[in-house]
Each structure stands twice: as structure tokens, then as C-alpha cells.
Write a protein that holds these residues in place. Structure first.
Motif, PDB file in Angstrom:
ATOM      1  N   VAL A  69       0.878  -1.234   0.058  1.00  0.00           N
ATOM      2  CA  VAL A  69       0.047   0.068  -0.076  1.00  0.00           C
ATOM      3  C   VAL A  69       0.963   1.156   0.053  1.00  0.00           C
ATOM      4  CG1 VAL A  69      -1.802   1.322   1.385  1.00  0.00           C
ATOM      5  CG2 VAL A  69      -1.988  -1.174   1.042  1.00  0.00           C
ATOM      6  N   LEU A  70       2.039   1.322   0.778  1.00  0.00           N
ATOM      7  CA  LEU A  70       2.755   2.376   0.934  1.00  0.00           C
ATOM      8  C   LEU A  70       3.507   2.545  -0.406  1.00  0.00           C
ATOM      9  CD1 LEU A  70       4.207   2.059   4.363  1.00  0.00           C
ATOM     10  CD2 LEU A  70       2.785   3.831   3.531  1.00  0.00           C
ATOM     11  N   ILE A  71       3.803   1.577  -0.826  1.00  0.00           N
ATOM     12  CA  ILE A  71       4.566   1.685  -2.518  1.00  0.00           C
ATOM     13  C   ILE A  71       3.466   2.511  -3.384  1.00  0.00           C
ATOM     14  CG2 ILE A  71       5.252   0.582  -4.631  1.00  0.00           C
ATOM     15  CD1 ILE A  71       6.500  -1.620  -2.739  1.00  0.00           C
ATOM     16  N   VAL A  72       2.200   2.189  -3.634  1.00  0.00           N
ATOM     17  CA  VAL A  72       1.233   2.701  -4.362  1.00  0.00           C
ATOM     18  C   VAL A  72       1.134   4.208  -3.908  1.00  0.00           C
ATOM     19  CG1 VAL A  72      -1.123   2.395  -5.067  1.00  0.00           C
ATOM     20  CG2 VAL A  72      -0.033   0.544  -5.084  1.00  0.00           C
ATOM     21  N   VAL A  73       1.072   4.514  -2.580  1.00  0.00           N
ATOM     22  CA  VAL A  73       0.429   5.691  -2.203  1.00  0.00           C
ATOM     23  C   VAL A  73       1.568   6.789  -2.307  1.00  0.00           C
ATOM     24  CG1 VAL A  73      -0.145   7.045   0.126  1.00  0.00           C
ATOM     25  CG2 VAL A  73      -1.252   4.931  -0.554  1.00  0.00           C
ATOM     26  N   GLN A  74       2.999   6.141  -2.092  1.00  0.00           N
ATOM     27  CA  GLN A  74       3.803   7.283  -2.337  1.00  0.00           C
ATOM     28  C   GLN A  74       3.923   8.273  -3.485  1.00  0.00           C
ATOM     29  OE1 GLN A  74       7.763   5.494  -2.281  1.00  0.00           O
ATOM     30  NE2 GLN A  74       7.108   4.215  -3.936  1.00  0.00           N
ATOM     31  N   TRP A  75       3.354   7.743  -4.632  1.00  0.00           N
ATOM     32  CA  TRP A  75       3.413   8.363  -5.828  1.00  0.00           C
ATOM     33  C   TRP A  75       2.807   9.649  -5.684  1.00  0.00           C
ATOM     34  CZ3 TRP A  75       6.839   7.770  -9.892  1.00  0.00           C
ATOM     35  CH2 TRP A  75       7.600   6.386  -9.800  1.00  0.00           C
ATOM     36  N   PRO A  76       1.476   9.492  -5.444  1.00  0.00           N
ATOM     37  CA  PRO A  76       0.651  10.639  -5.410  1.00  0.00           C
ATOM     38  C   PRO A  76       1.093  11.777  -4.374  1.00  0.00           C
ATOM     39  CG  PRO A  76      -0.819   9.021  -5.028  1.00  0.00           C
ATOM     40  CD  PRO A  76       0.514   8.333  -5.308  1.00  0.00           C
TER      41      PRO A  76
END
Length: 110
Positions: A69-76
Motif C-alpha cells: 500500500v505504501l508503494i502505491v500511495v507514495q506516488w501521489p
């Protein structure tokens, strides 16, 4: 209004890209390690035989999901909040290191 190459968001991709690549590479080693931890606790199959071990296994599973989840959330977050780029990029690796710590504290079954 168009952004120029020297604008505030010119290199916003660097931190999340590096974090995604490093964390993804490390996940290749942590996921089999998690499977080995499950096999190390096989003698704890009976009810109540190793309750702390089961809690640690559940914790490691939850931390693995938090890593993804943190990998995905870090982009925005890296795109929208400039001061948080480095912290957002370090969060997945910190969660992954927590997974490794949780796995290495699991006692073998008796």
C-alpha cells in the motif's frame, strides 16, 4: 500554464521511482523468507501451542500488505506534497524492514 523543467515538480519522480525499485527488489527476497517462517512454525499447528508465533506471523502479513500500500500511495504523495517526498519514499522500505524484523523474531516450533 505549463511547467518548465526547472519548476518545483521537475524531478518529483526520482524519490518514488528509486523507492519502488529498491523495495520491489527486496520483496523478491522477503516473500520467500516469509514462507520459510511459516514452515519453521509447522509444529505449532495445535490450538494454543504457539500463540505468540501466530501473532507474529499475522503481524508480518499485515506489514507486507502495508508495504505494498505504501508503494502505491507514495506516488501521489510525492507529486502533490513536495516536502513529504523523501518521507513518502522511505516509508515502504521502513515497513519492509519491520517485516524482516518480525520474521526474525519468530521462534521455531517445539
Amino acid at each position: 500554464m505549463t511547467e518548465t523543467a526547472s519548476g518545483p515538480r521537475a524531478n518529483w519522480r526520482r524519490a518514488p521511482l528509486a523507492s519502488t525499485l529498491v523495495t520491489g527488489f527486496c520483496l523478491l527476497f522477503v516473500l520467500p523468507l516469509r514462507g520459510l517462517a511459516e514452515m519453521a512454525t509447522d509444529p505449532c499447528a495445535g490450538p494454543g501451542s504457539c500463540p505468540a508465533t501466530r501473532a507474529q506471523l499475522v503481524l508480518s502479513d499485515q506489514l507486507l500488505m502495508a508495504t505494498v500500500v505504501l508503494i502505491v500511495v507514495q506516488w501521489p504523495v510525492a507529486y502533490l506534497i513536495r516536502p513529504a517526498r523523501v518521507w513518502a519514499a522511505l516509508a515502504p522500505m521502513a515497513a519492509l524492514l519491520s517485516v524482516v524484523a518480525a520474521i526474525f523474531t519468530i521462534n521455531p516450533g517445539t
